[in-house]
Design a protein around this motif. Structure first.
Motif, short mmCIF file in Angstrom:
data_model
loop_
_atom_site.label_atom_id
_atom_site.label_comp_id
_atom_site.label_asym_id
_atom_site.label_seq_id
_atom_site.Cartn_x
_atom_site.Cartn_y
_atom_site.Cartn_z
N PRO A 48 0.61 -1.29 -0.08
CA PRO A 48 -0.04 -0.08 0.06
C PRO A 48 0.88 1.25 0.25
O PRO A 48 2.09 1.36 0.42
CB PRO A 48 -0.95 -0.08 1.54
N ARG A 49 0.19 2.31 -0.44
CA ARG A 49 0.83 3.70 -0.39
C ARG A 49 0.12 4.14 0.69
O ARG A 49 -1.16 4.64 0.76
CB ARG A 49 0.59 4.30 -1.72
N GLY A 50 0.59 4.33 1.90
CA GLY A 50 0.08 4.83 3.13
C GLY A 50 0.23 3.85 4.41
O GLY A 50 1.51 3.22 4.50
N GLN A 93 -5.50 2.43 16.12
CA GLN A 93 -6.52 2.70 15.01
C GLN A 93 -7.01 4.15 15.08
O GLN A 93 -7.15 4.97 14.30
CB GLN A 93 -7.79 1.79 14.79
N ALA A 94 -7.20 4.66 16.32
CA ALA A 94 -8.00 6.02 16.51
C ALA A 94 -6.61 7.19 16.21
O ALA A 94 -7.09 8.08 15.56
CB ALA A 94 -8.61 6.28 17.86
N HIS A 95 -5.70 6.70 16.72
CA HIS A 95 -4.40 7.33 16.69
C HIS A 95 -4.09 7.62 14.96
O HIS A 95 -3.68 8.86 14.41
CB HIS A 95 -3.32 7.11 17.26
N ILE A 96 -4.07 6.59 14.32
CA ILE A 96 -3.85 6.59 12.93
C ILE A 96 -4.88 7.34 12.04
O ILE A 96 -4.94 8.17 11.38
CB ILE A 96 -3.74 5.15 12.06
N LYS A 97 -6.20 7.15 12.48
CA LYS A 97 -7.37 8.02 12.05
C LYS A 97 -7.22 9.62 12.24
O LYS A 97 -7.39 10.39 11.04
CB LYS A 97 -8.64 7.48 12.43
N ALA A 98 -6.87 9.92 13.27
CA ALA A 98 -6.62 11.42 13.70
C ALA A 98 -5.55 11.76 13.00
O ALA A 98 -5.62 13.20 12.42
CB ALA A 98 -6.18 11.54 15.14
N ARG A 99 -4.64 11.10 12.38
CA ARG A 99 -3.38 11.50 11.65
C ARG A 99 -3.49 11.69 10.29
O ARG A 99 -3.19 12.36 9.10
CB ARG A 99 -2.08 10.65 11.88
N TRP A 103 -7.81 7.33 5.93
CA TRP A 103 -7.60 6.03 6.32
C TRP A 103 -8.93 5.21 6.35
O TRP A 103 -9.63 5.78 7.36
CB TRP A 103 -6.68 5.88 7.31
N GLU A 104 -9.20 4.30 5.76
CA GLU A 104 -10.54 3.51 5.89
C GLU A 104 -10.51 2.60 7.09
O GLU A 104 -11.49 1.79 7.35
CB GLU A 104 -10.83 2.99 4.54
N GLY A 105 -9.43 2.37 7.79
CA GLY A 105 -9.53 1.43 8.92
C GLY A 105 -9.06 -0.06 8.41
O GLY A 105 -8.97 -0.42 7.36
N PHE A 106 -8.85 -0.82 9.66
CA PHE A 106 -8.36 -1.97 9.57
C PHE A 106 -9.32 -3.22 8.92
O PHE A 106 -10.58 -3.15 9.32
CB PHE A 106 -7.67 -2.56 10.52
#
Length: 106
Positions: A48-50, A93-99, A103-106
């Motif tokens: 993935p890119r991301g 996952q919440a930290h990634i979503k905030a940054r 991002w569509e989640g795991f």
């Protein structure tokens, strides 16, 4: 150079102290699986890119495996967690979503 924190022993060190083990959260296939399942397990990997989830081993430390979330474009490490976890922790996952709101989640 990446700075990684081992969730097993708590040591933070440069990536040269660790060994990459490839993609995390794969469904493993072995004896009794079909040829197509085994082939997909052995050779089909996400690139993935991301946001990407990977397996790492603290090779020159405690020797234990752990999982890590990082961004393949910026090399930002979002966090690490123990390898026995079947999915990334909710707080990670919440930290990634905030940054990365896209991002569509795991």
């Amino acid at each position: 150079m990446l700075l990684l924190s081992c969730p097993c022993c708590g040591v933070t060190a440069e990536e040269t102290e660790f060994a990459n083990g490839g993609e995390a959260h794969l469904k493993r296939f072995g004896p009794g699986s079909t040829d197509a399942e085994y082939e997909a397990y052995m050779f089909a990997r996400k690139n993935p890119r991301g946001v990407h989830f990977e397996r790492w081993r603290h090779a020159y430390g405690c020797g234990k495996w752990f999982l890590m979330a990082r961004d393949t474009m910026t090399l930002e490490v979002y966090g690490t967690y123990k390898a026995q976890t079947s999915a990334p922790p909710e707080e990670l996952q919440a930290h990634i979503k905030a940054r990365r709101p896209e991002w569509e989640g795991f």
